[in-house]
Motif scaffolding. Structure first.
Motif: not given
Length: 326
Positions: A125, A205, A209, A214, A217-218, A238-239, A242
């Motif tokens: 996360y 994505i 969110n 989510d 997100n991987h 993405y996680n 970010q």
């Protein structure tokens, strides 16, 4: 009324379809290997690289780091090193050796998602990296004064820490050519050829969110121009993308940093625009000292002996200690 309902359904189906296409086909392409970034590490002598140690993060995952004992009898404090994008603790070896030689207990981390820490290229996360770093400090209890040093993307994450609620974990901060934002004037297109971003997937994505979804997100959203035979991290989810950077409004982080900070950047940096760092910080209302080092490029900032000496001197100055020649 039926027409309006039908139109809304049609639009909804179209949006769902476009989102699905972006998720499936909108990922990042592989950029050509960027030799200016990869080649300098091939000459490194890692024969005396310290063995990996681990600490346990709050989710039970063992995360890796290397410890460098200070060569001086009396410790001058400690340093925690954050590597750049796609890399791991090995890339910080020359810098870590220099800090240890100057009397600092030094720790080079494999940030989760890199090296021997967790799943390559992914985290659970956004915000997990802050939790991990706090867990590291509590587990190891670095000697004060403790400086957080971040290079490139690691410098961006150090800025995220410095402007966040856990900034008190460290006495001060040293940023080495930090990634600030794709919207800052320091940014070059594709980071000078170092990155390829899957923008359609990234945007899809991000929008999902906002609706609390989510599940995707991987998925990878950025790829790096690494030599894929070098056992690095070629892509970020993405996680991870970010989290291993400043928050979106980097100006807030700069304004809310209440601990001493310095920035070093090489004048010949080919990833970021060295001459724009002062402008970015000044426009954000920050009076952080920024030093440009002549004849130093991006990777040279952590490998070139003159740049390494400058980093050691910067920490000595941040700590109010006498600057010594190595």
């Amino acid at each position: 009324m039926k027409f309006a309902i039908g139109l809304l359904l049609l639009i909804s189906v179209g949006l769902v379809g476009a989102t699905a296409l972006a998720l499936i086909f909108g990922g990042p392409s592989r950029p050509p290997t960027l030799e200016g970034i990869n080649a300098p590490f091939k000459a490194l002598d890692n024969s005396d690289l310290p063995a990996l140690s681990t600490y346990q993060a709050r989710d039970g995952t063992p995360l890796a780091f290397r410890r460098y004992a200070p060569s001086a009898d009396t410790s001058r404090g400690s340093v925690v090193l954050l590597h750049g994008s796609a890399a791991d603790s090995r890339s910080m070896h020359p810098l870590a050796q220099a800090f240890a030689s100057a009397g600092y207990t030094t720790y080079a981390l494999d940030i989760r998602g890199h090296g021997a820490s967790g799943t390559n290229g992914d985290i659970a996360y956004v915000g997990q990296l802050e939790d991990d770093l706090e867990d590291f400090v509590h587990a190891v209890d670095p000697v004060a004064p403790c400086t957080l040093v971040g290079f490139s993307s690691g410098g961006g994450f150090a800025l995220r820490m410095a402007g966040g609620q856990r900034q008190q974990l460290f006495s001060n901060y040293l940023l080495l050519s930090p990634f600030i934002s794709q919207e800052a004037s320091t940014y070059r297109v594709d980071s000078g050829g170092w990155t390829r971003v899957g923008l359609p997937r990234y945007i899809a994505i991000m929008l999902l969110n906002r609706f609390g979804i989510d599940a995707f997100n991987h998925l990878p959203v950025v790829r790096y121009a690494v030599d894929e035979s070098a056992d690095l991290t070629p892509a970020y989810s993405y996680n991870l993308a970010q989290n291993y950077r400043p928050k979106a409004d980097y100006r807030v982080a700069l304004r809310e940093t209440n601990h001493p900070m310095r920035v070093l950047v090489g004048e010949d940096d080919q990833i970021f625009r060295a001459d724009q760092f002062a402008t970015v910080f000044q426009n954000a209302g920050s009076d952080v000292a920024i030093d440009q080092l002549p004849d130093i490029d991006h990777i040279g900032l952590i490998l070139d002996p003159d740049a390494v000496d400058a980093a050691v001197a910067a920490i000595q100055a941040l700590n109010g200690q006498r600057v010594t020649d190595r």
